[in-house]
Design a protein around this motif. Structure first.
Motif, mmCIF file in Angstrom:
data_model
loop_
_atom_site.group_PDB
_atom_site.id
_atom_site.type_symbol
_atom_site.label_atom_id
_atom_site.label_comp_id
_atom_site.label_asym_id
_atom_site.label_seq_id
_atom_site.Cartn_x
_atom_site.Cartn_y
_atom_site.Cartn_z
ATOM 1 N N GLY A 47 -14.312 -4.148 12.600
ATOM 2 C CA GLY A 47 -15.503 -4.765 11.999
ATOM 3 C C GLY A 47 -15.192 -5.740 10.887
ATOM 4 N N CYS A 48 -13.930 -5.848 10.459
ATOM 5 C CA CYS A 48 -13.578 -6.797 9.406
ATOM 6 C C CYS A 48 -13.441 -8.191 10.019
ATOM 7 N N THR A 49 -14.118 -9.163 9.460
ATOM 8 C CA THR A 49 -14.106 -10.527 10.010
ATOM 9 C C THR A 49 -13.111 -11.437 9.306
ATOM 10 N N ASP A 50 -12.371 -10.894 8.346
ATOM 11 C CA ASP A 50 -11.378 -11.710 7.654
ATOM 12 C C ASP A 50 -10.338 -12.217 8.657
ATOM 13 N N PRO A 71 0.822 -1.209 0.000
ATOM 14 C CA PRO A 71 0.000 0.000 0.000
ATOM 15 C C PRO A 71 0.855 1.257 0.000
ATOM 16 N N ALA A 72 0.423 2.247 -0.745
ATOM 17 C CA ALA A 72 1.238 3.435 -1.021
ATOM 18 C C ALA A 72 1.789 4.061 0.246
ATOM 19 N N ARG A 73 3.040 4.435 0.178
ATOM 20 C CA ARG A 73 3.721 5.093 1.303
ATOM 21 C C ARG A 73 3.058 6.431 1.607
ATOM 22 N N VAL A 74 2.860 6.725 2.869
ATOM 23 C CA VAL A 74 2.287 8.013 3.253
ATOM 24 C C VAL A 74 3.395 9.056 3.269
ATOM 25 N N ALA A 93 -10.362 3.271 1.899
ATOM 26 C CA ALA A 93 -9.782 4.330 2.725
ATOM 27 C C ALA A 93 -9.209 5.447 1.863
ATOM 28 N N ARG A 94 -8.591 5.095 0.729
ATOM 29 C CA ARG A 94 -8.048 6.113 -0.161
ATOM 30 C C ARG A 94 -9.163 6.930 -0.803
ATOM 31 N N ARG A 95 -10.263 6.273 -1.164
ATOM 32 C CA ARG A 95 -11.386 7.016 -1.733
ATOM 33 C C ARG A 95 -11.958 7.989 -0.712
ATOM 34 N N ALA A 96 -12.015 7.570 0.549
ATOM 35 C CA ALA A 96 -12.526 8.454 1.602
ATOM 36 C C ALA A 96 -11.608 9.655 1.801
ATOM 37 N N ASP A 97 -10.286 9.415 1.730
ATOM 38 C CA ASP A 97 -9.346 10.531 1.853
ATOM 39 C C ASP A 97 -9.488 11.497 0.695
ATOM 40 N N ASP A 98 -9.712 10.959 -0.519
ATOM 41 C CA ASP A 98 -9.898 11.822 -1.681
ATOM 42 C C ASP A 98 -11.137 12.679 -1.545
ATOM 43 N N ASP A 114 -1.494 -8.603 0.258
ATOM 44 C CA ASP A 114 -1.992 -9.201 -0.985
ATOM 45 C C ASP A 114 -3.378 -9.801 -0.824
ATOM 46 N N VAL A 115 -3.906 -9.850 0.385
ATOM 47 C CA VAL A 115 -5.235 -10.427 0.633
ATOM 48 C C VAL A 115 -6.298 -9.520 0.023
ATOM 49 N N PRO A 116 -7.167 -10.038 -0.844
ATOM 50 C CA PRO A 116 -8.160 -9.190 -1.527
ATOM 51 C C PRO A 116 -9.012 -8.355 -0.572
ATOM 52 N N ALA A 117 -9.468 -8.934 0.530
ATOM 53 C CA ALA A 117 -10.328 -8.190 1.451
ATOM 54 C C ALA A 117 -9.598 -6.997 2.049
ATOM 55 N N LEU A 118 -8.329 -7.171 2.395
ATOM 56 C CA LEU A 118 -7.562 -6.076 2.985
ATOM 57 C C LEU A 118 -7.195 -5.020 1.937
ATOM 58 N N ARG A 119 -6.967 -5.450 0.713
ATOM 59 C CA ARG A 119 -6.680 -4.479 -0.343
ATOM 60 C C ARG A 119 -7.912 -3.636 -0.645
ATOM 61 N N GLU A 120 -9.094 -4.224 -0.565
ATOM 62 C CA GLU A 120 -10.327 -3.464 -0.778
ATOM 63 C C GLU A 120 -10.529 -2.446 0.329
#
Length: 584
Positions: free
Chosen positions: A113-116, A63-66, A172-177, A161-167
């Motif tokens: 709240g993530c159950t993965d 995930p992109a460096r802050v 989160a990035r969309r919310a920041d935008d 690399d886990v799909p659920a965590l990448r989503e």
């Protein structure tokens, strides 16, 4: 188009190919040294070493460096041990507690709240881990301050690399935008969220290892119309991420699209996928012999093209497989504290760049004194090395390296300061060698439009500086013929600087001294040595009524070129005497 626009286009082209090595949207390529293997209960089971044989971390898409400088901001699913484990080697306990708390808070907020299973395991680890546990790890010394990722024990992939965590990361990035200020992007021309701080660019030689900014504002003097930080130059979050990802990709050594020229890092790319995209850097150094067979084949191909261009052949005849009309771009970056400065930006076709490079090597072409040691195509780094100030850290004059890199690819005049720099090094070291003489020749060809053949000795050249350089080489040879190779005070080391700058003060004394050398050399060499010497010197000085009081910089350059040519001719005619090793 600006270089930011072209970098964004390059990023878009590369991300369309899954195996290009360009990180996808929202990700960056980082060097990761270790993977922390945890179980579903949150216990640390093992620490996997991801480094190669040289101790370098594995390059992974994470995930992109802050953006961060002195601020505290955590990365998602990866970071250094100060953030991920609350342990670092900086000796600032309070800040380390802050970084660990920021890492824990970020993941508790995003993964709540993530159950993965992977998310549950990571949250459990962050609750159970204590910095005191670090002392029990076997790899603690190598692990300290390294970048780490997480992996569930028994699995091959990493948590990022886990799909659920990448989503979750994308959301989160969309919310920041959505929370960012909006405006018109100067790169794309489209409305969207504007980046307040641009991501860092890593890999520029001399810049901070943590990265530097290409676009940034941090003082009120840089602000206007009440706009702070990068809102002064509105670039969308998407475009900022794209151009920085593209630069980080180009600056990575494994992609072979970056060349270091002293303090300038030159990156280059094309607007279409062509084989030549990764070979432009070879034009700056055609001497490499330790590359793979494929690389050596490419270098030989470039040499053949340059030789054909030197003979005047059209580019399509030099290599029919070339794509001469493909546009190429070159961007020169130099470090400037926590920022980057742009030394030059070029946009041209591959054909034009090759023609300019061919002209550069044609201007440099010079008879070699030691063909087995001196390359036919002198690499730029070696030319710069021969004009740099010696010492523990050799210093190349500021901006000169970048200017030469630009001229090689774009044509045009060489820097006016170049001749003075070359002469200064010759005067300091008393050695006009092949590389320095080649630079002088290139400067005269390019800036003074010399059309005479200067690759070897020109006995018809009537320039006063060139003729005096030839005479000086003959005087030096007479001294060596008289006294042998072990001369306590060779003429070159004592007088070449003053002889080239103020001939009237030096040459009468040297000619008187030469009479003693010629008399002795006649006994050591052969009868008629004195006649031959007098005839050679007389032919060169024919028509000269007096020595000039001073020589201009141009004529001092011609003096050194005349000396170099005559010195080569002296020992080519007499195979029993060889040039001094110090003149290499």
């Amino acid at each position: 188009m600006s270089y930011l626009n072209e970098l964004c286009r390059f990023y878009e082209r590369m991300t369309r190919s899954a195996d290009s090595g360009m990180p996808p949207d929202g990700m960056t390529a980082e060097n990761i040294s270790f993977a922390l293997e945890i179980d579903t209960a949150g216990d640390l089971i093992a620490v996997a070493d991801l480094r190669d044989g040289r101790g370098r971390g594995q390059r992974l898409f994470v995930p992109a460096r802050v953006p961060r400088a002195s601020n505290v901001a955590a990365n998602f699913l990866w970071d250094n041990t100060g953030y991920a484990l609350g342990v670092d080697g900086k000796g600032k306990e309070q800040r380390t507690r802050q970084t660990a708390a920021a890492f824990r808070e970020l993941h508790q907020r995003l993964l709540a709240g993530c159950t993965d299973t992977h998310a549950v395991a990571l949250l459990a680890f962050l609750e159970r881990w204590q910095p005191a546990h670090f002392a029990a790890l076997d790899v603690r010394e190598a692990l300290l301050d390294s970048n780490v990722v997480f992996r569930l024990t028994g699995e091959e992939g990493f948590l990022h690399d886990v799909p659920a965590l990448r989503e979750i990361w994308r959301a989160a990035r969309r919310a920041d935008d959505d929370g960012a200020g909006r405006g018109i992007c100067l790169v794309s021309g489209e409305a969207g969220p504007i980046a307040r701080i641009h991501p860092s660019v890593k890999g520029v030689v001399g810049a901070q290892s943590s990265g530097a900014a290409l676009v940034s504002f941090n003082c009120p003097a840089f602000e206007s119309y009440g706009k702070e930080q990068s809102f002064n130059a509105p670039v969308s979050e998407e475009a900022a991420a794209a151009y920085t990802s593209a630069l980080n990709y180009l600056l990575a050594r494994e992609h072979r699209q970056m060349v270091r020229i002293a303090d300038t890092s030159l990156v280059f790319w094309a607007d279409a996928p062509v084989p030549e995209e990764s070979c432009l850097g070879d034009l700056f150094d055609l001497t490499s012999s330790d590359d793979s067979p494929q690389d050596r084949t490419q270098v030989e191909r470039l040499k053949a093209i340059l030789l054909a261009l030197r003979r005047g052949s059209p580019l399509n005849e030099a290599d029919a497989a070339l794509s001469p009309d493909v546009r190429f771009f070159a961007l020169g970056l130099a470090p400037n504290a926590a920022r980057l400065s742009v030394r030059f930006w070029l946009s041209s076709t591959l054909g034009d760049m090759l023609r300019h490079c061919g002209r550069w090597y044609a201007d440099l072409a010079l008879e070699r004194q030691f063909p087995e040691k001196e390359p036919e195509f002198p690499p730029l780094w070696l030319l710069l090395d021969r004009i740099s100030t010696p010492g523990r850290n050799k210093i190349v004059p500021p901006a000169l390296a970048g200017q030469l890199g630009r001229v090689i690819l774009s044509g045009g005049r060489l820097p006016e300061s170049l001749l003075g720099v070359v002469l200064a090094r010759i005067h300091a070291e008393r050695r006009p060698d092949y590389f320095r003489a080649a630079l002088i020749k290139a400067w005269l060809c390019r800036n003074k439009h010399e059309e005479k053949d200067m690759t070897t000795l020109n006995t018809d050249e009537d320039n006063i500086g060139y003729r005096l350089g030839r005479v000086f080489a003959l005087l030096e040879k007479a001294q060596r013929d008289a006294l042998g190779r072990e001369v306590n005070a060779p003429l070159r080391e004592r007088y070449i600087g003053s002889a080239s700058a103020t001939p009237r003060l030096v040459f009468p004394m040297l000619l008187r001294l030469a009479q003693h050398h010629v008399t002795k050399a006649k006994k050591n060499q052969f009868d008629g040595y004195d006649v031959r010497f007098s005839r050679q010197v007389g032919d060169i000085l024919a028509g000269m009524s007096d020595f000039p009081a001073t020589l201009s910089l141009e004529d001092q350059g011609r003096f050194m070129l005349g000396y170099y040519h005559q010195n080569n001719a002296n020992y080519r005619k007499n195979d029993t005497a060889q040039p001094d090793a110090g003149e290499e």
